[in-house]
Design a protein around this motif. Structure first.
Motif, PDB file in Angstrom:
ATOM      1  N   ASN A 108     -42.043  28.684   0.112  1.00 26.00           N
ATOM      2  CA  ASN A 108     -41.261  29.085   1.278  1.00 26.00           C
ATOM      3  C   ASN A 108     -41.236  30.609   1.400  1.00 26.00           C
ATOM      4  N   PRO A 109     -41.908  31.187   2.428  1.00 29.71           N
ATOM      5  CA  PRO A 109     -41.939  32.652   2.568  1.00 29.71           C
ATOM      6  C   PRO A 109     -40.691  33.225   3.213  1.00 29.71           C
ATOM      7  N   TYR A 110     -39.780  32.356   3.682  1.00 25.24           N
ATOM      8  CA  TYR A 110     -38.628  32.820   4.452  1.00 25.24           C
ATOM      9  C   TYR A 110     -37.344  32.927   3.626  1.00 25.24           C
ATOM     10  N   GLU A 111     -37.201  32.064   2.650  1.00 21.40           N
ATOM     11  CA  GLU A 111     -35.901  31.851   2.008  1.00 21.40           C
ATOM     12  C   GLU A 111     -35.268  33.133   1.493  1.00 21.40           C
ATOM     13  N   GLU A 112     -35.929  33.836   0.585  1.00 14.27           N
ATOM     14  CA  GLU A 112     -35.332  35.027  -0.010  1.00 14.27           C
ATOM     15  C   GLU A 112     -35.150  36.149   1.014  1.00 14.27           C
ATOM     16  N   VAL A 113     -36.086  36.245   1.971  1.00 17.05           N
ATOM     17  CA  VAL A 113     -35.987  37.269   3.012  1.00 17.05           C
ATOM     18  C   VAL A 113     -34.721  37.085   3.834  1.00 17.05           C
ATOM     19  N   PHE A 114     -34.449  35.848   4.260  1.00 21.22           N
ATOM     20  CA  PHE A 114     -33.305  35.632   5.141  1.00 21.22           C
ATOM     21  C   PHE A 114     -31.982  35.595   4.388  1.00 21.22           C
ATOM     22  N   TYR A 115     -32.007  35.252   3.121  1.00 18.98           N
ATOM     23  CA  TYR A 115     -30.789  35.409   2.320  1.00 18.98           C
ATOM     24  C   TYR A 115     -30.454  36.885   2.149  1.00 18.98           C
TER      25      TYR A 115
END
Length: 379
Positions: A108-115
């Motif tokens: 998942n390329p989004y998870e850490e960015v959006f957290y």
């Protein structure tokens, strides 16, 4: 030669406010002057193919970025970008655009960015997101984070059918007291109406694509939803300037639309979508009747600020009705008209349009077969 150029550039340019990292060789950080140069950076545009270590090196001294634009060209997580987001002390503007070729993800390329983005809720006021459709992950993280971004003034979620029925119901509960621009594609009118009602009466732009709305509305609820939408606009949006409005051609809808025009005196541009969604007998005569009523309402009640009208779907203007409208528009600011109907390419219409262009009544008249050109281009 590149190294010499960067060295010379940094000596001559003591501060740097904007940097597009996609267009440079990323050895710039090897120069001692780079730290001082990049401390003043206000806007950064980059992509996820850039090595994570580069962002990690950037994070300790580049902490006052206000506008961060990320193009997701590499579908793996980039933890350096996560560190860069976390390091920011006044991040106001964030854009994320998918632009990769994979159709199935294993990470998942989004998870850490959006957290990491969630932690910037106290300063973030602009959010624009475009996700591609992919398999392999349950991409519902954004719906969890949106309620926490309470200071948003501009919310734009571009094409991607990732809002299911459960998520749309949650979206109806969003409260943004400072919201000025709302554009969430693949949506429903009743959802938009709820967000409008929950907003702080500061909305200036409400934009959507007609085919997103009508495709997602149930046939037996479009009339009710569109009436409610119009009412929520004139009850809650005194400052509205740009508006997409969709409704059925009933007497009640036209009456409510006229109320909207009278109450929203700051309107500068309208995208009008009349969709006879519950009627199967769509005749040319009915379209001409719809067009006549619409033009009469516009002449009677359109605010003086209105300078652009975009027409789409189930109506047409006869040559006589269009001429009558343009004659009565005299004395107002010149009008720009965009339409999806090919009838205006006919010789008699072109002659009429050119006449009123010459008289200064029409500023611009555009016809396009591409309906995306009729809809507003996102800001």
């Amino acid at each position: 030669m590149q190294n010499k150029f960067y060295e010379f550039f940094m000596k001559k340019c003591p501060e740097l406010e904007y940097l597009d990292m996609r267009s440079i060789q990323h050895r710039i950080l090897i120069f001692p002057e780079a730290k001082v140069l990049l401390e003043s950076l206000c806007e950064l545009k980059c992509d996820t193919s850039i090595n994570s270590s580069y962002f990690k090196k950037l994070s300790p001294f580049c902490q006052y970025i206000q506008r961060l634009i990320i193009v997701n060209t590499y579908s793996k997580p980039n933890y350096g970008i996560v560190m860069l987001i976390e390091a920011q002390k006044n991040l106001k503007h964030f854009e994320w655009k998918d632009d990769f070729h994979d159709d199935f993800l294993t990470e998942n390329p989004y998870e850490e960015v959006f957290y990491a983005l969630e932690k910037k809720a106290d300063s973030l006021n602009y959010l624009r997101i475009y996700f591609q459709y992919v398999g392999g992950i349950d991409n519902t993280l954004l719906q969890e984070i949106l309620p926490k971004l309470y200071k948003l003034k501009i919310l734009i979620i571009d094409d991607y059918l990732f809002f299911g029925e459960v998520q749309l119901e949650k979206l109806k509960l969003q409260v943004y007291n400072e919201l000025e621009v709302l554009s969430i594609n693949s949506n429903r009118l009743n959802v938009i109406s709820s967000i409008i009602e929950n907003s702080g009466r500061r909305l200036k732009k409400i934009l959507f694509k007609s085919y997103d709305i009508t495709n997602r509305e149930y046939y037996n609820s479009f009339d009710e939803s569109s009436l409610n939408f119009i009412r929520k606009i004139y009850e809650n949006c005194p400052s509205i300037e740009y508006l997409s409005v969709a409704f059925s051609p009933s007497k009640e809808h036209f009456t409510e639309f006229e109320k909207l025009l009278k109450n929203c005196q700051n309107l500068k541009s309208l995208l009008i979508i009349i969709n006879n969604i519950v009627t199967t007998n769509k005749t040319n005569e009915k379209f001409l009747e719809n067009g006549k009523i619409l033009l009469e309402i516009l002449i009677k009640s359109a605010p003086t600020n209105l300078k652009e009208i975009r027409f789409y779907d189930d109506f047409e203007f006869s040559l006589e009705n269009l001429e009558d409208f343009l004659e009565k528009w005299k004395g107002r600011p010149a009008i720009s008209i965009h339409t999806s109907d090919s009838i205006y390419e006919e010789e008699n219409y072109e002659k009429l349009i050119n006449k009123y262009k010459g008289d200064g009544i029409i500023k611009d008249f555009k016809h396009s077969y591409n309906i995306d050109e009729i809809h507003y281009q996102q800001i």
